[in-house]
Design a protein around this motif. Sequence first.
Motif, PDB file in Angstrom:
ATOM      1  N   ARG A  13       0.824  -1.204   0.000  1.00  0.00           N
ATOM      2  CA  ARG A  13       0.000   0.000   0.000  1.00  0.00           C
ATOM      3  C   ARG A  13       0.868   1.268   0.000  1.00  0.00           C
ATOM      4  NH1 ARG A  13      -5.058   1.356   2.725  1.00  0.00           N
ATOM      5  NH2 ARG A  13      -5.597  -0.874   2.721  1.00  0.00           N
ATOM      6  N   ILE A  14       1.971   1.246   0.752  1.00  0.00           N
ATOM      7  CA  ILE A  14       2.759   2.477   0.919  1.00  0.00           C
ATOM      8  C   ILE A  14       3.857   2.638  -0.127  1.00  0.00           C
ATOM      9  CG2 ILE A  14       2.308   2.537   3.401  1.00  0.00           C
ATOM     10  CD1 ILE A  14       5.148   1.495   3.846  1.00  0.00           C
ATOM     11  N   ALA A  31       3.660   5.904  -2.188  1.00  0.00           N
ATOM     12  CA  ALA A  31       3.995   7.103  -1.401  1.00  0.00           C
ATOM     13  C   ALA A  31       5.490   7.205  -1.185  1.00  0.00           C
ATOM     14  CB  ALA A  31       3.260   7.069  -0.060  1.00  0.00           C
ATOM     15  N   ALA A  32       6.132   6.062  -0.898  1.00  0.00           N
ATOM     16  CA  ALA A  32       7.575   6.072  -0.710  1.00  0.00           C
ATOM     17  C   ALA A  32       8.295   6.400  -2.010  1.00  0.00           C
ATOM     18  CB  ALA A  32       8.044   4.721  -0.164  1.00  0.00           C
ATOM     19  N   ALA A  33       7.805   5.850  -3.121  1.00  0.00           N
ATOM     20  CA  ALA A  33       8.433   6.099  -4.422  1.00  0.00           C
ATOM     21  C   ALA A  33       8.380   7.576  -4.789  1.00  0.00           C
ATOM     22  CB  ALA A  33       7.748   5.264  -5.501  1.00  0.00           C
ATOM     23  N   ALA A  34       7.348   8.279  -4.342  1.00  0.00           N
ATOM     24  CA  ALA A  34       7.209   9.706  -4.643  1.00  0.00           C
ATOM     25  C   ALA A  34       8.264  10.550  -3.939  1.00  0.00           C
ATOM     26  CB  ALA A  34       5.813  10.184  -4.259  1.00  0.00           C
ATOM     27  N   THR A  35       8.963   9.976  -2.946  1.00  0.00           N
ATOM     28  CA  THR A  35      10.003  10.721  -2.231  1.00  0.00           C
ATOM     29  C   THR A  35      11.392  10.461  -2.805  1.00  0.00           C
ATOM     30  OG1 THR A  35      10.528   8.990  -0.579  1.00  0.00           O
ATOM     31  CG2 THR A  35       8.637  10.413  -0.118  1.00  0.00           C
ATOM     32  N   ARG A  36      11.477   9.635  -3.820  1.00  0.00           N
ATOM     33  CA  ARG A  36      12.791   9.253  -4.375  1.00  0.00           C
ATOM     34  C   ARG A  36      13.581  10.482  -4.803  1.00  0.00           C
ATOM     35  NH1 ARG A  36      14.729   4.324  -6.154  1.00  0.00           N
ATOM     36  NH2 ARG A  36      16.505   4.446  -7.582  1.00  0.00           N
ATOM     37  N   ILE A  74       1.774   6.589   7.597  1.00  0.00           N
ATOM     38  CA  ILE A  74       2.988   6.495   6.780  1.00  0.00           C
ATOM     39  C   ILE A  74       2.882   7.374   5.538  1.00  0.00           C
ATOM     40  CG2 ILE A  74       4.500   4.910   5.520  1.00  0.00           C
ATOM     41  CD1 ILE A  74       3.700   2.768   7.600  1.00  0.00           C
ATOM     42  N   THR A  75       1.670   7.554   5.027  1.00  0.00           N
ATOM     43  CA  THR A  75       1.489   8.510   3.929  1.00  0.00           C
ATOM     44  C   THR A  75       1.869   9.913   4.393  1.00  0.00           C
ATOM     45  OG1 THR A  75      -0.240   7.185   2.872  1.00  0.00           O
ATOM     46  CG2 THR A  75      -0.207   9.535   2.353  1.00  0.00           C
TER      47      THR A  75
END
Length: 348
Positions: A26-27, A30-35, A125-126
């Motif tokens: 699920r997360i 969202a994590a990939a958007a912070t790369r 976490i989002t």
Amino acid sequence: MSDSRQGLTYAQAGVDIDAGNALVERIKPAAAATRRPGVMEGLGGFGALFDPRAAGFTDPVLVAATDGVGTKLRIAIDTGELDGVGIDLVAMCVNDLVCQGAEPLFFLDYFATGKLSVDEADRVITGIAEGCRRSGCALIGGETAEMPGMYHGGDFDLAGFAVGAMERGTSLPQGVAAGDVLLGLASDGVHSNGYSLVRKVVEGAGLAWDAPAPFADGTLGQALLTPTRLYVRPVLAAIRAGGVHAAAHITGGGITENVPRILSEGLGAAVDLDAWTPPAVFRWMADSAVIPEGEMLKTFNSGIGMILAVAPDRADTLTALLQAEGERVARIGTVVEGRGVSYSGSLW
């Protein structure tokens, strides 16, 4: 002779591995958007890799910070307002890193609960990912721990771990001297410290979290859960422009305890309390619980979330730069010969 007993599973003991796996999936977006440059792998490995040289550093020194959100979590859990505490978690760590002169590079979180709710954890976490995105910091890993018997009901705990870097020889504080101007960057409210006292004030006032906030729009719970302001991008811009000698993140201990941390032996700070107007929440708490001004200044940020000590001849330029970056800036005092923080004027 066969054993007819039914085997016990981990799920029956209270730990749902499938829910944990579902949360990771699920997360991932969202994590990939912070790369950001320097990230070498995505989520899912046993460790997370980051290359500081790929992030643009020639001779990097790493700086690490860890923190939590404190008992502000109690309000978030009791109200179900979970979307902002992840931003709080990131801010408490990365705002500390930038005070050392470091650029935050990556972040890891630790989420612990008695029984994992994928939806609730996803919201938290989002928020962490959003805080990282705003700070230019990659969310590259973390741990979700489901521990029956350790946490009760819907309780959970959060911890964050941030790593940043700076070029060797550029760490702050550096060159602080008597006469330096103190620039105060406004806070967005209570941020994430002092909430044990905040909760006592609310209890004494006899108010519920869903009551209208006496000092703001919305409910009391919503107002008190306003996330910690992220100062990373504006402060890094100021540091890179030149003239910033030190930065102090105003958290637990308030202005009284945090400003001396950036001053060398023989130096103190003279702060003018008339230089800014604190958010209304602070006046409400002080009046409701008859909290002395000195206690407010030693417990809360009192409206100033970050203080920069800057060269006098750079104060106007840096003020304009910070304002252009969206900060509300006030000249709140100067570095002086002496010790500790002295105050003139009044918060109210």
